[in-house]
Write a protein that holds these residues in place. Structure first.
Motif, PDB file in Angstrom:
ATOM      1  N   THR A  37       0.837  -1.200   0.000  1.00 38.95           N
ATOM      2  CA  THR A  37       0.000   0.000   0.000  1.00 38.95           C
ATOM      3  C   THR A  37       0.871   1.250   0.000  1.00 38.95           C
ATOM      4  O   THR A  37       1.996   1.218   0.483  1.00 38.95           O
ATOM      5  CB  THR A  37      -0.921   0.028   1.244  1.00 38.95           C
ATOM      6  OG1 THR A  37      -1.808   1.148   1.164  1.00 38.95           O
ATOM      7  CG2 THR A  37      -0.133   0.107   2.534  1.00 38.95           C
ATOM      8  N   ASP A  84      -2.242  -4.900  -4.231  1.00 36.49           N
ATOM      9  CA  ASP A  84      -2.748  -3.531  -4.257  1.00 36.49           C
ATOM     10  C   ASP A  84      -2.740  -3.042  -5.694  1.00 36.49           C
ATOM     11  O   ASP A  84      -1.800  -3.285  -6.431  1.00 36.49           O
ATOM     12  CB  ASP A  84      -1.858  -2.643  -3.385  1.00 36.49           C
ATOM     13  CG  ASP A  84      -2.371  -1.230  -3.303  1.00 36.49           C
ATOM     14  OD1 ASP A  84      -1.983  -0.432  -4.165  1.00 36.49           O
ATOM     15  OD2 ASP A  84      -3.144  -0.934  -2.393  1.00 36.49           O
ATOM     16  N   LYS A  85      -3.774  -2.365  -6.106  1.00 38.07           N
ATOM     17  CA  LYS A  85      -3.891  -1.891  -7.490  1.00 38.07           C
ATOM     18  C   LYS A  85      -3.346  -0.483  -7.705  1.00 38.07           C
ATOM     19  O   LYS A  85      -3.342   0.011  -8.818  1.00 38.07           O
ATOM     20  CB  LYS A  85      -5.365  -1.920  -7.929  1.00 38.07           C
ATOM     21  CG  LYS A  85      -6.015  -3.282  -7.798  1.00 38.07           C
ATOM     22  CD  LYS A  85      -5.407  -4.275  -8.740  1.00 38.07           C
ATOM     23  CE  LYS A  85      -6.166  -5.586  -8.658  1.00 38.07           C
ATOM     24  NZ  LYS A  85      -5.421  -6.708  -9.115  1.00 38.07           N
ATOM     25  N   SER A  86      -2.876   0.175  -6.656  1.00 38.58           N
ATOM     26  CA  SER A  86      -2.392   1.542  -6.815  1.00 38.58           C
ATOM     27  C   SER A  86      -1.058   1.570  -7.565  1.00 38.58           C
ATOM     28  O   SER A  86      -0.377   0.560  -7.695  1.00 38.58           O
ATOM     29  CB  SER A  86      -2.245   2.230  -5.460  1.00 38.58           C
ATOM     30  OG  SER A  86      -1.172   1.670  -4.758  1.00 38.58           O
ATOM     31  N   ASP A  87      -0.691   2.742  -8.045  1.00 36.05           N
ATOM     32  CA  ASP A  87       0.537   2.904  -8.820  1.00 36.05           C
ATOM     33  C   ASP A  87       1.796   2.930  -7.978  1.00 36.05           C
ATOM     34  O   ASP A  87       2.877   2.673  -8.485  1.00 36.05           O
ATOM     35  CB  ASP A  87       0.477   4.210  -9.631  1.00 36.05           C
ATOM     36  CG  ASP A  87      -0.564   4.158 -10.723  1.00 36.05           C
ATOM     37  OD1 ASP A  87      -0.864   3.051 -11.202  1.00 36.05           O
ATOM     38  OD2 ASP A  87      -1.079   5.227 -11.093  1.00 36.05           O
ATOM     39  N   SER A  88       1.671   3.259  -6.709  1.00 41.34           N
ATOM     40  CA  SER A  88       2.892   3.509  -5.939  1.00 41.34           C
ATOM     41  C   SER A  88       2.912   2.891  -4.543  1.00 41.34           C
ATOM     42  O   SER A  88       3.166   3.581  -3.562  1.00 41.34           O
ATOM     43  CB  SER A  88       3.109   5.012  -5.826  1.00 41.34           C
ATOM     44  OG  SER A  88       1.973   5.599  -5.194  1.00 41.34           O
TER      45      SER A  88
END
Length: 108
Positions: A37, A84-88
Motif C-alpha cells: 500500500t 494492491d492496485k495503486s501505482d505507488s
C-alpha cells in the motif's frame, strides 16, 4: 507494530521472515496476511483492523520491489494476500490474522 525503512528486495524479504519467525516458533503461514500500500496506517490498522502487536511493515525502494516481495510470500509460503492496485505501493506489510481482523482467521 514494528517496522523497517527503505529496504532492498532482499532486505525486505529477510526482515519480514525474521519478524514472523520471531513471533512464532513454527508459523502457520496461511494465518498471516501480506499486502502492499502507499498508505500504511489507513490500510493496515483501519481497513484490516490489524493488531499493533501482531503486525510489521517495511518501506521499500520502489513499487516493483513491493509487488515482488508480496508475490514471493504468496507464492512460496502460501500467505494470504491481495495485490494492491495503486501505482505507488511503497509499504509491504504483514499481520497475524485474528478473529476480528479483515480478513479474519478462520477457525476450524
Amino acid at each position: 507494530m514494528s517496522r523497517a525503512e527503505n529496504q532492498t528486495k532482499e532486505a525486505a524479504l529477510e526482515a519480514i521472515l525474521r519478524y514472523i519467525q520471531s513471533s512464532e516458533s513454527a508459523p502457520i503461514w496461511s494465518e498471516w496476511y501480506i499486502g502492499t500500500t502507499p498508505f500504511i496506517t489507513e490500510r493496515l490498522y483501519k481497513e484490516h483492523k490489524a493488531s499493533y502487536t501482531k503486525s510489521f511493515y517495511v518501506t521499500v525502494e520502489s513499487a516493483a520491489i513491493a509487488r515482488d516481495v508480496e508475490k514471493y510470500f504468496i507464492d512460496q509460503y502460501r500467505m494470504d494476500g491481495r495485490p494492491d492496485k495503486s501505482d505507488s505501493p511503497r509499504y509491504v506489510y504483514v499481520f497475524k490474522k485474528l478473529v476480528d481482523t479483515d480478513p479474519p482467521l478462520k477457525l476450524n
